[in-house]
Scaffold this active site. Structure first.
Site, PDB file in Angstrom:
ATOM      1  N   ASP A  22     -40.886  35.701 -16.483  1.00 35.91           N
ATOM      2  CA  ASP A  22     -42.343  35.815 -16.271  1.00 35.91           C
ATOM      3  C   ASP A  22     -42.843  37.130 -15.645  1.00 35.91           C
ATOM      4  O   ASP A  22     -42.261  37.597 -14.672  1.00 35.91           O
ATOM      5  CB  ASP A  22     -42.831  34.736 -15.296  1.00 35.91           C
ATOM      6  CG  ASP A  22     -42.328  33.353 -15.603  1.00 35.91           C
ATOM      7  OD1 ASP A  22     -41.659  33.164 -16.613  1.00 35.91           O
ATOM      8  OD2 ASP A  22     -42.616  32.458 -14.790  1.00 35.91           O
ATOM      9  N   GLU A 207     -46.674  25.198 -16.225  1.00 34.40           N
ATOM     10  CA  GLU A 207     -46.279  26.305 -15.362  1.00 34.40           C
ATOM     11  C   GLU A 207     -47.330  27.408 -15.420  1.00 34.40           C
ATOM     12  O   GLU A 207     -48.188  27.435 -16.301  1.00 34.40           O
ATOM     13  CB  GLU A 207     -44.910  26.848 -15.820  1.00 34.40           C
ATOM     14  CG  GLU A 207     -43.818  25.781 -15.797  1.00 34.40           C
ATOM     15  CD  GLU A 207     -42.418  26.281 -16.153  1.00 34.40           C
ATOM     16  OE1 GLU A 207     -41.469  25.873 -15.482  1.00 34.40           O
ATOM     17  OE2 GLU A 207     -42.287  27.047 -17.115  1.00 34.40           O
TER      18      GLU A 207
HETATM   19  C1  FRU Z   1     -41.822  29.906 -15.943  1.00 35.21           C
HETATM   20  C2  FRU Z   1     -40.948  29.594 -14.730  1.00 35.21           C
HETATM   21  C3  FRU Z   1     -41.833  29.411 -13.517  1.00 35.21           C
HETATM   22  C4  FRU Z   1     -40.881  29.721 -12.389  1.00 35.21           C
HETATM   23  C5  FRU Z   1     -40.049  30.828 -12.983  1.00 35.21           C
HETATM   24  C6  FRU Z   1     -38.620  30.848 -12.516  1.00 35.21           C
HETATM   25  O1  FRU Z   1     -41.153  30.547 -16.974  1.00 35.21           O
HETATM   26  O2  FRU Z   1     -40.171  28.444 -14.986  1.00 35.21           O
HETATM   27  O3  FRU Z   1     -42.427  28.136 -13.436  1.00 35.21           O
HETATM   28  O4  FRU Z   1     -41.546  30.113 -11.222  1.00 35.21           O
HETATM   29  O5  FRU Z   1     -40.079  30.662 -14.388  1.00 35.21           O
HETATM   30  O6  FRU Z   1     -37.936  31.987 -12.966  1.00 35.21           O
END
Ligand code: FRU
Length: 502
Positions: A22, A207
């Site tokens: 992300d 998310e």
């Molecule tokens: C989204 C996610 C978020 C989390 C991060 C962990 O892709 O799963 O929810 O904070 O990646 O790397």
């Protein structure tokens, strides 16, 4: 080994080495765009999550910076956001400069004093314009009671009408966006939950939420609020994708204008991108003129870990400008490459084709149009053809290539990567992504952004399709085709883009 330079993006950000997911903490500050991101400093796979960092003046050329926040013995640093605390509401600044304040998710480890695997929101700050970061002494600043293993991804913005900070965050496995407010970024007060009646997608996680206002059709008196939520799996193209809702926010509660009936399939919802590789998109804080500029992670949790690139794994999609436009009587969130990308393209020599009509045939374009990193603008008039479109990253024998075509009977646009190169590394690497698009006066305008590892398609009406591809470096041909009838390709401009990384 030498790795896979043939798939190192030229105009999309990739870290020099190791795993990235992300985008985090997107913020514009003192003339620089900062991109932080989920990063593993120790391996080319997900783990030891930390915040990597890159900066850019134009959203196209990025400079990788030292890791901003590292995994530590107590916690991994999961996703979050950054704001410029211009009035030092946090009291964490010094006399010299406004602090940058990050809210991120602490994912606790054994021995941290928290139950391993639980998540809470923590604060870090920088008083040197984002170069170095210090963790707040009394973290976490926001915990769920009872503690949750899925409470994460705080996105903070300034809510001007109320004169306070606003945070959206999720309880991912409960499909809930939780909203909070604060006067100092440290003490948070619960506002409300946003969820859907009769959750239609059991097992999917919610998310990376983001909530922001946009003018409708450019009219600031007709402001609407947009909620984006990344959903995994259950997206329109399979696996991970970004959903959006348009509605009203009164400072406490977000109310969507339309909600699909309980039990609907993904097609009943609105998606920011219709390809397989656009996830965890987020908007920049403090962007010039309040623009909604986004970056998304160009991958999909269905196969992200199997992607055959090294010594890095993960790329960001092109930065995009979002706008709200009334289309077919409904406000739609549209995507287009940012203006800086347009100027970047204009700075390169282009090949122009006024009009080309093809009848039940595939026509390879002149050698000058060949390229592995290129921008293609074209208006397609499909006339009598059943299907009309382009082939990019095509091979000499015509066997390999990524197809982008309009289907006149079904009124759909398809990105087909079934013969785009390597596809066998995961059986979840979906092959075709299809979206309904009405023609405008019998025509469809497309901007196609081709890089060593990806194809992004933007329609004139603001729909996007983003897909990773894994072609061989020799496959650099562009063709147009019309099946079972005639089509015209108008005002075609093909621009070979030099590699800005040299
Ligand atoms: C989204 C996610 C978020 C989390 C991060 C962990 O892709 O799963 O929810 O904070 O990646 O790397």
């Amino acid at each position: 080994g030498p790795g896979t330079p043939q798939w190192r993006s030229a105009i999309h950000y990739t870290p020099q080495r190791n795993w990235m997911n992300d985008p985090n903490g997107l913020v514009y500050h003192q003339g620089l765009y900062h991109l932080f991101y989920q990063f593993n400093p120790n391996a080319n796979m997900w783990g030891d999550m930390s915040w990597g960092h890159a900066t850019s003046r134009d959203l196209i050329h990025w400079m990788e910076q030292p890791v901003a926040m590292r995994v530590n013995p107590a916690e991994e640093i999961f996703s979050g956001s950054i704001v410029v605390d211009a009035h030092n509401t946090s009291g964490l600044g010094d006399a010299r400069s406004a602090p940058l304040v990050a809210l991120y998710t602490s994912a606790y480890k054994a021995g941290s004093g928290h139950e391993p695997g639980t998540q809470a929101q923590s604060l870090a700050y920088s008083t040197d314009d984002g170069r170095t970061w210090r963790q707040y002494a009394r973290n976490p600043v926001l915990t769920l009671n009872p503690e949750s293993k899925h409470f994460r991804d705080p996105k903070v913005s300034w809510y001007a009408p109320g004169g306070h900070w606003l945070m959206t965050t999720v309880v991912a496995d409960a499909h809930v966006v939780k909203m909070y407010r604060s006067h100092n970024l440290i003490d948070w007060e619960f506002l409300s939950d946003f969820t859907l009646p009769g959750i239609p997608h059991q097992g999917a996680l919610w998310e990376m939420p983001d909530l922001f206002p946009l003018p409708l059709d450019g009219d600031s008196r007709k402001q609407k609020w947009v909620m984006i939520v990344s959903v995994n799996p259950w997206s329109i193209a399979g696996g991970s994708g970004v959903m959006y809702f348009v509605g009203h926010f009164d400072g406490r509660t977000f109310t969507p204008d339309h909600v699909a009936p309980a039990g609907s399939d993904p097609a009943a919802y609105q998606w920011l991108d219709h390809g397989a590789d656009y996830y965890a998109a987020s908007t920049f804080a403090n962007a010039p003129d309040g623009q909604a500029i986004t970056i998304g992670w160009m991958s999909n949790w269905d196969y992200a870990a199997q992607i055959p690139t090294s010594p890095w794994r993960g790329a960001m999609a092109l930065p995009r400008l979002l706008a709200l436009k009334t289309i077919d009587g409904m406000p739609r969130l549209t995507s287009a490459p940012v203006a800086q990308y347009r100027s970047f393209v204009r700075g390169h020599a282009a090949t122009h084709v006024n009009a080309l009509t093809v009848s039940s045939a595939t026509r390879e374009l002149a050698p000058a149009t060949r390229g592995i990193v290129q921008n293609i603008d074209v208006t397609i008039s499909p006339h009598s053809a059943q299907r009309a479109g382009l082939i990019v990253r095509g091979s000499a024998d015509g066997e390999t290539g990524t197809r982008i075509f309009y289907d006149t009977a079904n009124r759909t646009l398809t990105l087909d990567r079934s013969r785009s190169g390597h596809t066998e590394f995961s059986n979840k690497f979906s092959k075709q992504h299809i979206v309904n698009i009405p023609l405008e006066n019998g025509k469809l305008h497309l901007t196609v952004v081709v890089d060593r590892n990806s194809v992004e398609v933007f329609t004139g009406s603001g729909t996007a399709i983003t897909d990773l591809i894994f072609p061989t470096p020799d496959d650099d041909r562009v063709s147009v085709f019309a099946d079972n009838g005639e089509a015209t390709f108008i005002d075609m401009t093909i621009t070979r883009l030099a590699d800005p990384h040299g």
